[in-house]
Design an enzyme around this catalytic site. Sequence first.
Site, PDB file in Angstrom:
ATOM      1  N   TYR A  49     -12.690 -57.492  28.141  1.00 40.55           N
ATOM      2  CA  TYR A  49     -12.933 -58.373  27.006  1.00 40.55           C
ATOM      3  C   TYR A  49     -14.421 -58.411  26.662  1.00 40.55           C
ATOM      4  CZ  TYR A  49      -8.265 -59.832  28.380  1.00 40.55           C
ATOM      5  OH  TYR A  49      -6.949 -59.854  28.730  1.00 40.55           O
ATOM      6  N   VAL A  98      -4.702 -61.518  30.942  1.00 41.64           N
ATOM      7  CA  VAL A  98      -4.719 -62.988  31.055  1.00 41.64           C
ATOM      8  C   VAL A  98      -3.715 -63.521  32.066  1.00 41.64           C
ATOM      9  CG1 VAL A  98      -5.657 -63.495  28.766  1.00 41.64           C
ATOM     10  CG2 VAL A  98      -3.177 -63.278  29.087  1.00 41.64           C
ATOM     11  N   TYR A 100       4.931 -54.117  21.699  1.00 41.12           N
ATOM     12  CA  TYR A 100       3.681 -54.627  22.274  1.00 41.12           C
ATOM     13  C   TYR A 100       3.978 -55.735  23.283  1.00 41.12           C
ATOM     14  CZ  TYR A 100      -0.907 -56.953  22.365  1.00 41.12           C
ATOM     15  OH  TYR A 100      -2.091 -57.532  22.752  1.00 41.12           O
ATOM     16  N   LYS A 113      -2.374 -52.230  28.376  1.00 41.66           N
ATOM     17  CA  LYS A 113      -3.074 -51.496  27.310  1.00 41.66           C
ATOM     18  C   LYS A 113      -3.658 -50.186  27.827  1.00 41.66           C
ATOM     19  CE  LYS A 113      -4.287 -55.767  24.885  1.00 41.66           C
ATOM     20  NZ  LYS A 113      -5.303 -56.798  24.655  1.00 41.66           N
ATOM     21  N   SER A 125      -2.617 -57.614  29.437  1.00 47.12           N
ATOM     22  CA  SER A 125      -3.452 -56.574  28.808  1.00 47.12           C
ATOM     23  C   SER A 125      -3.696 -55.351  29.679  1.00 47.12           C
ATOM     24  CB  SER A 125      -4.814 -57.150  28.416  1.00 47.12           C
ATOM     25  OG  SER A 125      -4.670 -58.088  27.393  1.00 47.12           O
TER      26      SER A 125
END
Lengths: 302, 302, 302, 302
Positions: free
Chosen positions: D238, D256, D187, D66, D63
């Site tokens: 998160y 993660v 992605y 992102k 992530s």
Amino acid sequence: MDFSLELELAVEAARPMLATGRVADYIPALGAADPNAFGLALATVDGEVYGAGDWQTPFSIQSISKLFALALTLATGDAIWHRVGREPSGTPFNSLVQLESEHGIPRNPFINAGAIVVTDRLLSLTGNAGAAIREFLRDESGNPHLDTDHLVAASEAEHGHRNAALTHFIASYGNLENPVESVLQHYYEHCAIAASCRDLALAGLFLARHGVRADGSRLLSASDAKRVNAVLLTCGTYDAAGDFAYRVGLPGKSGVGGGILAVVPGRGTLCAWGPALDRAGNSVGSVAALEAFTTATGWSVF
Amino acid sequence: MDFSLELELAVEAARPMLATGRVADYIPALGAADPNAFGLALATVDGEVYGAGDWQTPFSIQSISKLFALALTLATGDAIWHRVGREPSGTPFNSLVQLESEHGIPRNPFINAGAIVVTDRLLSLTGNAGAAIREFLRDESGNPHLDTDHLVAASEAEHGHRNAALTHFIASYGNLENPVESVLQHYYEHCAIAASCRDLALAGLFLARHGVRADGSRLLSASDAKRVNAVLLTCGTYDAAGDFAYRVGLPGKSGVGGGILAVVPGRGTLCAWGPALDRAGNSVGSVAALEAFTTATGWSVF
Amino acid sequence: MDFSLELELAVEAARPMLATGRVADYIPALGAADPNAFGLALATVDGEVYGAGDWQTPFSIQSISKLFALALTLATGDAIWHRVGREPSGTPFNSLVQLESEHGIPRNPFINAGAIVVTDRLLSLTGNAGAAIREFLRDESGNPHLDTDHLVAASEAEHGHRNAALTHFIASYGNLENPVESVLQHYYEHCAIAASCRDLALAGLFLARHGVRADGSRLLSASDAKRVNAVLLTCGTYDAAGDFAYRVGLPGKSGVGGGILAVVPGRGTLCAWGPALDRAGNSVGSVAALEAFTTATGWSVF
Amino acid sequence: MDFSLELELAVEAARPMLATGRVADYIPALGAADPNAFGLALATVDGEVYGAGDWQTPFSIQSISKLFALALTLATGDAIWHRVGREPSGTPFNSLVQLESEHGIPRNPFINAGAIVVTDRLLSLTGNAGAAIREFLRDESGNPHLDTDHLVAASEAEHGHRNAALTHFIASYGNLENPVESVLQHYYEHCAIAASCRDLALAGLFLARHGVRADGSRLLSASDAKRVNAVLLTCGTYDAAGDFAYRVGLPGKSGVGGGILAVVPGRGTLCAWGPALDRAGNSVGSVAALEAFTTATGWSVF
């Protein structure tokens, strides 16, 4: 006994309601339906069938097929209830919210998520879930021309991101046996069956006959037939099951094509159809006609 | 016709289940109940009443009183349905979540929030909601000693932060007519009524007699009696209404005191009692006994 | 260094926005506020204070008091974090939904539920939570006339069903030490304090001075001062904390009276006030003025 | 200035925590990571880079990509904020619940749903979202061998029913420009990039340099760089953004794979890595090391 008058009066009661509803238009094929069309059929346990209005016009049965998917699955003796619940959902028919809080076990077999799980199981059991339901409807209605409208099925698939989301979501919880694409294909195939009020009333008679089919053979045990009726009553009309029970007082299953199939245990079945829907997704005319008919006849499970 | 054998057998069927449940202990007065107690009563539409086990022992009726609160409110011809819905909630009986998303209109009259609104209305209509329900139960059961257990009512009030929260929340949406404290007092008063299976079976008979009371006078129209049965079936057993309909097949209302009152339209009523509860808050023994009895007799609305 | 020009320009930037907002009117006392009033104050770490517009007019500080309630509680060395979280809520400030799914532990000290828990603790620690906050504000601002507006406090209590619901709900989970009524009284007392932009900017300076008060004594450790700023940034402006951080880039706390107190660590504090609110409950003018000022000066924690 | 000692001490502080976490194992390729591996790197705004422990070992950035997807999209001047919000979600990173109540507009660009929307847009803007991010990371880190781990990308796709559900769900609301399959492919491609603490610390430096890249060219305006930092602080870790801000006090993005990249505006970046995760999905060791380092140095935006 002849119910022609009551059928006619119920159709008359429905007509003024039609303008208050809205035809489902999430796919073009359904959006083209005539909002003024309306029909009502009654099939009695001895196999007689009567009707009024457009009761012999085929329409897209949509979610009504979920009832047959469940019945055919249970008929194999399959233990489906560990994969799908039988409680009212309290949320819209295509909601993903509850699926998340309940870890991929849909609330009941009549919301989309639940019907997808049942279709998956029926596909494993029969090898062809779409065909199994189609054949059953043909047999019970005696109408060999009854068929899937492949244009509708293709249109559903094309606009089916929500159902694809549901199916992938279910798969992410390990509650799917077959590939997402296969399950969706069979799901769309049985939802896109075109049938008339007459056909559906006849096809549902086994639920009024405690599990016995048109040819006298047994599809479900008497207990299982009762149980399916119970699930229909508590979960069969989307997020308006309480209101439907209150007004009509019968187990029933509705579809966004505008049909509603209702069961009068021990007496027969009623199938109404009118494409204009209320906000919960149930046909405004069909609910009105069923309410009028049951009020006139006193038929109710309560 | 005599159902002594079926009643005895149903009680026997329930006994092994008792150990799997858990007595409600959120207030000390309820926690002291004997988990091995069990009773079952049948009242027929002609006013006869039969029983097995501890069917004459009074217990705390708790949420079963919600059914009488609703019936007495409807009996005045009051339009309560704009203040409370009639859909299954899909969430626990004391949840505030749905109340927030639906702006203070409880989903149905049988979750706590809904019963509080009904109690508020009955209080406005009668001046004394607790007494109105108590008097009705005395009249129908012919038991003049039936009364509120004031120890239980006081204990409920003392541990009642959740219900106080619900009531203030409802008031914040403008859906309360009387002061929070008054409504809660009357709510606790009718929930804390002690009655036996015999008493409750007799008190509920009007729902099996299409609205007619013990003295032959009419409480509800036949239509309204049917409708109350419909709401019972879809919403009467907390978050397990679907399962109860599936297994028992009758409209019914349960309470955390362990009682369940079920209606067999046109035939009679059944009331079972056993304090040990399942996770949904329904008596494990009562559900088992009702399932056994209806399976043996074939009684079901489906 | 003189920021008179930047303050004036920021007030000018805010003026055109005032008409786009709406004065809070859930209690009459707040609804009477002048939607065209607007002020902005800057206090620097050396204790100087400047202002523009209506920066010396007292207004109802409302939720800004939550910041002081938290700081005074932490100042005692109390371990409050097992009773309240420090995560953004993602839901409206007075929501009960999250409280239910998280078993009575409010998400953070700046939503109503969290501030109620903090007030409860401060009441236990001081014996008078309302007075403790009032005294602190008087001391830091040097304004002995600063006081609770008892008319506003009474009006809040009268229309406070929602907060009463929250407090009873928290109590139902065992997360309240004092009686519901006492906690609510102290909560309303500190929310109803009237103070000006000048007063609040001075009162918040300890957060820009790493925990040190006006008189040079230490209220919080440098670490705790930083941590309070962190919680302000992630949770201080209701459900719009992300947007406030994006646009203004400073830790801040808003109130429905129209005030926003923001911290520039190591430099000073800003307090803006204008009663017209946006949909998230933040003052439209105050956000605009703070954005203009920080853009002009380049002040931002990022 | 040399921070070797602080880096070493921070790594030591993290080691005892490693055993308390759990390596992500939803795909085999990630589950094989060494739970005892740990590294920490510091890059300063002048381009120097230091490290301790396994700071040069490549790991799956997951992530953290992102952040780069967002920055590259904003760098084109694109108005992405009407398609994705910038508020903390208050719910888990892969939740579908909020997406439903907010009609297909993800809460922020750092939950999966939001990153999928950003990837979709970057794909439209560049023709190859995966390659765009990879190239940017190579350029900024000066590491030409940095690459997507295609085994990991394939494994993600194979076990990606949840992300497929999210993407179809977004598409069902009309918030997707490219085919579901293409968006998912890109992605997974950028999530599966393998990079070391060193590489990522260098690649993130533009956020500490107010938008300026390694080669001195400008990627983002100073305002936009601040704003990305603001979104990182409120939404980057998160459902534990509040706790991370409280403990570490810096904008940061976690993955993660066990990495966390944090920004110290005007000073530099920190990147920590350790595969064992806490319950919110953040690396236990990385949070501990960053907390120790910022406590020792006093670095914090607050």
